[in-house]
Design a protein around this motif. Structure first.
Motif, PDB file in Angstrom:
ATOM      1  N   LYS A 222      -9.009   2.309   3.363  1.00  0.00           N
ATOM      2  CA  LYS A 222      -8.031   1.350   3.897  1.00  0.00           C
ATOM      3  C   LYS A 222      -8.709   0.045   4.338  1.00  0.00           C
ATOM      4  O   LYS A 222      -8.154  -1.039   4.169  1.00  0.00           O
ATOM      5  CB  LYS A 222      -7.280   1.981   5.066  1.00  0.00           C
TER       6      LYS A 222
ATOM      7  N   GLY B  13      -7.997  -2.998   2.182  1.00  0.00           N
ATOM      8  CA  GLY B  13      -7.247  -3.850   3.104  1.00  0.00           C
ATOM      9  C   GLY B  13      -7.611  -5.318   3.011  1.00  0.00           C
ATOM     10  O   GLY B  13      -6.799  -6.189   3.367  1.00  0.00           O
TER      11      GLY B  13
ATOM     12  N   GLU C 274      -1.404  -5.615   4.339  1.00  0.00           N
ATOM     13  CA  GLU C 274      -0.093  -5.154   4.800  1.00  0.00           C
ATOM     14  C   GLU C 274       0.197  -3.703   4.413  1.00  0.00           C
ATOM     15  O   GLU C 274       1.016  -3.027   5.031  1.00  0.00           O
ATOM     16  CB  GLU C 274       1.014  -6.050   4.215  1.00  0.00           C
TER      17      GLU C 274
ATOM     18  N   THR D 184      -1.565  -1.063   4.725  1.00  0.00           N
ATOM     19  CA  THR D 184      -2.041  -0.055   5.676  1.00  0.00           C
ATOM     20  C   THR D 184      -0.927   0.389   6.622  1.00  0.00           C
ATOM     21  O   THR D 184      -0.788   1.587   6.906  1.00  0.00           O
ATOM     22  CB  THR D 184      -3.221  -0.614   6.496  1.00  0.00           C
ATOM     23  N   LYS D 185      -0.121  -0.565   7.109  1.00  0.00           N
ATOM     24  CA  LYS D 185       0.970  -0.221   8.022  1.00  0.00           C
ATOM     25  C   LYS D 185       2.172   0.361   7.293  1.00  0.00           C
ATOM     26  O   LYS D 185       2.881   1.208   7.834  1.00  0.00           O
ATOM     27  CB  LYS D 185       1.407  -1.461   8.798  1.00  0.00           C
ATOM     28  N   ILE D 186       2.398  -0.073   6.067  1.00  0.00           N
ATOM     29  CA  ILE D 186       3.561   0.412   5.311  1.00  0.00           C
ATOM     30  C   ILE D 186       3.359   1.858   4.856  1.00  0.00           C
ATOM     31  O   ILE D 186       4.297   2.664   4.898  1.00  0.00           O
ATOM     32  CB  ILE D 186       3.824  -0.507   4.092  1.00  0.00           C
TER      33      ILE D 186
ATOM     34  N   PRO E 270       1.135   4.875   5.887  1.00  0.00           N
ATOM     35  CA  PRO E 270       0.134   5.442   6.800  1.00  0.00           C
ATOM     36  C   PRO E 270      -0.527   6.724   6.276  1.00  0.00           C
ATOM     37  O   PRO E 270      -1.642   7.057   6.670  1.00  0.00           O
ATOM     38  CB  PRO E 270       0.940   5.734   8.073  1.00  0.00           C
TER      39      PRO E 270
ATOM     40  N   TYR F  31      -1.450   6.774   0.227  1.00  0.00           N
ATOM     41  CA  TYR F  31      -2.127   5.477   0.111  1.00  0.00           C
ATOM     42  C   TYR F  31      -3.060   5.480  -1.096  1.00  0.00           C
ATOM     43  O   TYR F  31      -3.052   4.558  -1.916  1.00  0.00           O
ATOM     44  CB  TYR F  31      -2.909   5.208   1.398  1.00  0.00           C
TER      45      TYR F  31
ATOM     46  N   SER G 211       1.622 -11.308   0.442  1.00  0.00           N
ATOM     47  CA  SER G 211       0.417 -10.806   1.107  1.00  0.00           C
ATOM     48  C   SER G 211      -0.595 -11.926   1.363  1.00  0.00           C
ATOM     49  O   SER G 211      -0.725 -12.868   0.567  1.00  0.00           O
ATOM     50  CB  SER G 211      -0.234  -9.720   0.253  1.00  0.00           C
TER      51      SER G 211
END
Length: 341
Positions: A196, A200, A205, A207-209, A211, A216, A253
């Motif tokens: 991540k 990242g 963005e 990472t938060k969408i 989890p 991922y 992004s």
């Protein structure tokens, strides 16, 4: 080898002939006690076996039943350890008369012989010393060039037998599985965190969408570069609402651009995360099935993971069952307890 005084056994001063049962790696032996007066003084009994000639004045070999093979030797030794009669032992003891008292290897075995064959069995300190002396001079009574190798083979065979059939070892698999599961969780979290942080830089963005670590990694594998997000079908790895949110975020992004070589290395890390996640799922299923089979009540009460950790901390299921409630309460929290004290 040692002997037991069972109800109805021989008492000192009786006219019964004295026999002693002795086990060897090559077979079972029955000895006549020639000089019962030696048994009265236990401290001097060891000196009576100082040499083969002196030993032959105290006992003589009456009968010897040889084992057919190593399998029969292991089976006989295992039966003696469990206090049971083996086939060679029954064959040997059938020739013992009612007027003869018998010294055997174990109190439980002596009781079994009395129950099965109605023979009188003896156990006291003098018989223990007598058997120790016979073992010291066994080669003088029982010939066999391969006795040492037979001892070694029997020891290995019996150890394997006890390890294979020990009821105390069924929970070893649970202890190992929960230990590996915890190690996998640590490795998986480390790899996923690195993934991540690395990806990242390109798509912060995400990472938060998304989890979930496995989701991922699979999404990055499918998508590759952030620019391909909108045209990539992610329905197999992400729920519909997350997929829509991710595609919207990709268009606006703030991430930096990365090269194809950077992406190749990120994808290799994704592959590791996915494989570890799949193996963890498989291992957890195995742990659930083992816990349900070995500790169903514990599983219902606290769940598979907590139950397995309790067994691992206690060392075995038997140890856990013996622990008082106060000990179970602090299992796994010993360091915090001592810090508080």
């Amino acid at each position: 080898s040692f002997v037991c005084r069972c109800p109805g056994g021989r008492h000192r001063g009786s006219t019964r002939a004295m026999l002693v049962l002795f086990e060897t790696p090559g077979g079972l032996a029955l000895f006549n006690v020639l000089d019962e007066g030696k048994l009265k003084n236990v401290t001097d009994l060891g000196a009576a076996f100082g040499s083969p000639e002196e030993a032959q004045k105290v006992v003589s070999l009456k009968n010897f039943v040889r084992f057919d093979d190593a399998t029969e030797a292991v089976a006989s030794a295992a039966a003696i350890v469990d206090g049971k009669l083996s086939k060679p032992m029954k064959k040997l003891l059938k020739k013992v008369g009612d007027k003869e008292a018998l010294g055997v290897a174990d109190p439980k075995l002596g009781q079994a012989i009395k129950d099965k064959l109605a023979l009188n069995c003896v156990f006291d300190s003098s018989i223990t010393e007598l058997l120790r002396g016979i073992r010291q001079q066994a080669d003088a009574f029982i010939s066999g060039d391969q006795m040492q190798s037979m001892r070694l083979g029997l020891a290995h065979g019996l150890s394997r037998y006890k390890l294979k059939f020990s009821p105390d070892k069924v929970d070893t698999m649970i202890v190992q599985a929960i230990g590996l599961l915890d190690d996998l969780d640590k490795e998986l979290n480390t790899y996923a965190m690195r993934l991540k942080e690395w990806y990242g830089w390109h798509f912060p963005e995400m990472t938060k969408i998304v989890p979930d670590n496995a989701m991922y990694a699979r999404a990055v594998q499918r998508m590759g570069f952030r620019a391909k997000c909108k045209s990539t079908d992610l329905s197999e790895v992400l729920p519909e609402e997350l997929e829509a949110e991710l595609k919207e975020a990709a268009e606006i992004s703030m991430g930096t651009e990365i090269s194809a070589e950077d992406l190749d290395n990120i994808l290799l890390l994704c592959e590791q995360v996915v494989e570890l996640s799949e193996y963890r799922t498989q291992l957890f299923s195995y742990l659930k099935s083992r816990m349900a089979a070995i500790a169903p009540n514990l599983t219902v009460m606290v769940g598979e993971l907590v139950g397995a950790r309790l067994i691992a901390h206690a060392g075995s299921l038997l140890n856990l069952a013996k622990h008082p409630a106060s000990t179970v309460q602090i299992l796994g929290a010993e360091k915090a307890l001592f810090r508080a004290l």
